[in-house]
Design an enzyme around this catalytic site. Structure first.
Site, mmCIF file in Angstrom:
data_model
loop_
_atom_site.group_PDB
_atom_site.id
_atom_site.type_symbol
_atom_site.label_atom_id
_atom_site.label_comp_id
_atom_site.label_asym_id
_atom_site.label_seq_id
_atom_site.Cartn_x
_atom_site.Cartn_y
_atom_site.Cartn_z
ATOM 1 N N LYS A 208 -5.726 -11.358 -6.222
ATOM 2 C CA LYS A 208 -6.898 -11.598 -5.373
ATOM 3 C C LYS A 208 -8.026 -10.614 -5.677
ATOM 4 O O LYS A 208 -7.784 -9.477 -6.083
ATOM 5 C CB LYS A 208 -6.507 -11.556 -3.887
ATOM 6 C CG LYS A 208 -6.393 -10.175 -3.323
ATOM 7 C CD LYS A 208 -6.283 -10.153 -1.808
ATOM 8 C CE LYS A 208 -6.032 -8.703 -1.396
ATOM 9 N NZ LYS A 208 -5.789 -8.472 -0.004
ATOM 10 N N LYS B 42 -11.303 -4.813 -3.295
ATOM 11 C CA LYS B 42 -12.085 -3.623 -3.637
ATOM 12 C C LYS B 42 -11.252 -2.547 -4.311
ATOM 13 O O LYS B 42 -11.783 -1.670 -4.949
ATOM 14 C CB LYS B 42 -12.854 -3.084 -2.428
ATOM 15 C CG LYS B 42 -12.088 -3.021 -1.153
ATOM 16 C CD LYS B 42 -13.022 -3.043 0.068
ATOM 17 C CE LYS B 42 -12.254 -3.428 1.318
ATOM 18 N NZ LYS B 42 -13.080 -3.855 2.417
ATOM 19 N N LYS C 40 0.818 -1.213 0.000
ATOM 20 C CA LYS C 40 0.000 0.000 0.000
ATOM 21 C C LYS C 40 0.851 1.262 0.000
ATOM 22 O O LYS C 40 0.489 2.258 -0.614
ATOM 23 C CB LYS C 40 -0.938 0.018 1.221
ATOM 24 C CG LYS C 40 -2.073 -0.987 1.111
ATOM 25 C CD LYS C 40 -3.070 -0.798 2.242
ATOM 26 C CE LYS C 40 -4.133 -1.888 2.219
ATOM 27 N NZ LYS C 40 -5.021 -1.795 3.387
HETATM 28 P P1 TYM Z 1 -10.606 -6.642 5.037
HETATM 29 O O1 TYM Z 1 -11.641 -5.663 5.501
HETATM 30 O O2 TYM Z 1 -9.715 -6.240 3.914
HETATM 31 O O3 TYM Z 1 -11.267 -8.004 4.608
HETATM 32 C C1 TYM Z 1 -12.147 -8.714 5.451
HETATM 33 C C2 TYM Z 1 -11.863 -10.212 5.357
HETATM 34 O O4 TYM Z 1 -12.007 -10.669 3.999
HETATM 35 C C3 TYM Z 1 -10.870 -11.457 3.653
HETATM 36 N N1 TYM Z 1 -10.634 -11.315 2.196
HETATM 37 C C4 TYM Z 1 -10.525 -12.340 1.343
HETATM 38 N N2 TYM Z 1 -10.596 -13.673 1.522
HETATM 39 C C5 TYM Z 1 -10.463 -14.453 0.428
HETATM 40 N N3 TYM Z 1 -10.283 -13.977 -0.828
HETATM 41 C C6 TYM Z 1 -10.203 -12.651 -1.054
HETATM 42 N N4 TYM Z 1 -10.016 -12.184 -2.297
HETATM 43 C C7 TYM Z 1 -10.322 -11.758 0.057
HETATM 44 N N5 TYM Z 1 -10.296 -10.409 0.193
HETATM 45 C C8 TYM Z 1 -10.481 -10.159 1.505
HETATM 46 C C9 TYM Z 1 -9.739 -10.877 4.493
HETATM 47 O O5 TYM Z 1 -8.700 -11.823 4.639
HETATM 48 C C10 TYM Z 1 -10.440 -10.567 5.788
HETATM 49 O O6 TYM Z 1 -10.486 -11.703 6.618
HETATM 50 N N6 TYM Z 1 -6.940 -6.213 8.425
HETATM 51 C C11 TYM Z 1 -8.281 -6.756 8.197
HETATM 52 C C12 TYM Z 1 -9.336 -6.222 9.150
HETATM 53 C C13 TYM Z 1 -9.063 -6.433 10.603
HETATM 54 C C14 TYM Z 1 -9.035 -7.666 11.298
HETATM 55 C C15 TYM Z 1 -8.792 -7.355 12.652
HETATM 56 C C16 TYM Z 1 -9.213 -8.995 10.895
HETATM 57 C C17 TYM Z 1 -8.809 -5.459 11.531
HETATM 58 N N7 TYM Z 1 -8.662 -6.013 12.757
HETATM 59 C C18 TYM Z 1 -8.695 -8.346 13.651
HETATM 60 C C19 TYM Z 1 -9.115 -9.981 11.888
HETATM 61 C C20 TYM Z 1 -8.865 -9.665 13.231
HETATM 62 C C21 TYM Z 1 -8.689 -6.384 6.790
HETATM 63 O O7 TYM Z 1 -8.219 -5.445 6.207
HETATM 64 O O8 TYM Z 1 -9.726 -7.104 6.296
#
Ligand code: TYM
Length: 330
Positions: A195, A198, A112
């Site tokens: 992957k 968004k 990023k």
């Molecule tokens: P975020 O908001 O980007 O995504 C939410 C969840 O979706 C999963 N994900 C995917 N899984 C499979 N294939 C894909 N193409 C794909 N794109 C997204 C992500 O792995 C995630 O589980 N850092 C985290 C948010 C967060 C968090 C936490 C997660 C903040 N605090 C504590 C777990 C525990 C994030 O950006 O997810």
């Protein structure tokens, strides 16, 4: 009961199929066996610039989607991260124990931040994974359901927990990443080697978009040379991605699908997967819109979730502050 914590960012108007199949589907089923804490992580969202009104709206849309997907607020704590001050408070303590180099090795930060000039990359984006560790550790979570892209952040979380425990005595549960086998990484339909995300919206199936549009995106998904419908990630990444999605949404195994599509073309597979997706999202969207129709009730659900969360997070924080040597404020 063992505990679960997970979070999702309210940074888009809709979750996508990768979020659902990689993580949210597990969130729902884990409610049967775990005590669950699920958070819409608005503190994480502002690590990149957000429009305030849009952020408020997207936070509600996120919560409504989670409820519609089956998060049950009577069984699980569903809450907004900024309503629980202990996340940011614990994060500070952990930031003081995390190495600068250690944080700098996080690949999501490197990805990023490499796209922008240094002064446009916030310090918050750098400390983002430490706040994520605080999210998890403040609930003493045993398991964290996430997609493959979060594996490194979970490893950092475990390291910070172990470091704190060995320095100050056993304080934190060391959590395990819970990453699904077949859907840990759902790929972009237009570029099946990267992957679904968004930030690259071309080949993304959004849960809240017009279902006809989703079906159309699937019909125009990039497939591979040859004609055989076979799961082979190396040589047929496009077809394999479609099969993984199909299998996850219907419960049919990949082998069953390969047999069912023997001697048939990619066109049939895409048309029928489009129908599967339409059937999945249509009733879901109705439910989401019903929740959004009563924002006061939605906010009430989130406030209740926040209170439930604080019962646990405040206890952990008290212990942590005591262990590091802060005077009791009472
Ligand atoms: P975020 O908001 O980007 O995504 C939410 C969840 O979706 C999963 N994900 C995917 N899984 C499979 N294939 C894909 N193409 C794909 N794109 C997204 C992500 O792995 C995630 O589980 N850092 C985290 C948010 C967060 C968090 C936490 C997660 C903040 N605090 C504590 C777990 C525990 C994030 O950006 O997810």
């Amino acid at each position: 009961r063992p505990r679960v914590l997970s979070g999702i960012q309210p940074t888009a108007d809709s979750f996508h199929l990768g979020n659902y199949l990689g993580a949210l589907r597990e969130w729902v089923t884990m409610q049967d066996t775990y005590e669950c804490f699920y958070s819409v992580v608005d503190l994480h969202a502002i690590t990149v610039e957000q429009d305030p009104e849009l952020l408020r709206q997207r936070t509600r849309v996120s919560a409504a989607q989670l409820l519609a997907l089956g998060i049950d607020p009577d069984r699980s704590a569903l809450f907004v991260q900024s309503h629980v001050p202990e996340h940011a408070q614990l994060s500070w303590v952990l930031e003081c124990m995390a190495g600068f180099g250690e944080a700098g090795r996080m690949t999501q930060f490197k990805d990023k931040s490499s796209r922008q000039e240094a002064d446009h990359v916030s310090v918050g984006l750098f400390t983002y994974p430490v706040l994520q560790a605080a999210d998890i550790l403040v609930y003493q979570a045993d398991a964290v359901p996430v997609g493959e892209d979060q594996r490194q952040h979970l490893e950092l979380t475990r390291n910070l927990a172990q470091r704190f425990n060995s320095r100050f005595g056993k304080t934190f549960t060391v959590p395990a990443a819970h990453i699904p086998k077949d859907t840990a990484k759902i790929y972009d339909l237009q570029d099946p080697t990267s992957k679904m995300s968004k930030s690259v919206p071309s080949g993304v199936i959004e849960l809240m978009e017009d279902p006809k549009r989703s079906a159309k995106k699937i019909r125009s998904a990039v497939t591979d040379t040859g004609r055989e419908i076979r799961y082979d990630v190396e040589n047929k990444p496009g077809v394999s991605n479609l099969l993984a999605i199909y299998s996850a949404l219907t419960g049919q195994s990949i082998a069953e699908l390969e047999t069912a599509y023997e001697g048939r073309g990619y066109g049939d597979l895409k048309k029928e997967l489009g129908e599967v997706v339409v059937e999945f999202v249509t009733p879901l969207q109705e439910k989401v819109n019903a929740y959004l129709g009563d924002p006061a009730e939605l906010d009430k659900v989130l406030h209740r979730g926040g209170e439930k969360a604080r019962e646990v997070s405040s206890q952990t924080l008290r212990t942590v502050f005591d262990r590091v040597g802060f005077l009791s404020p009472l």
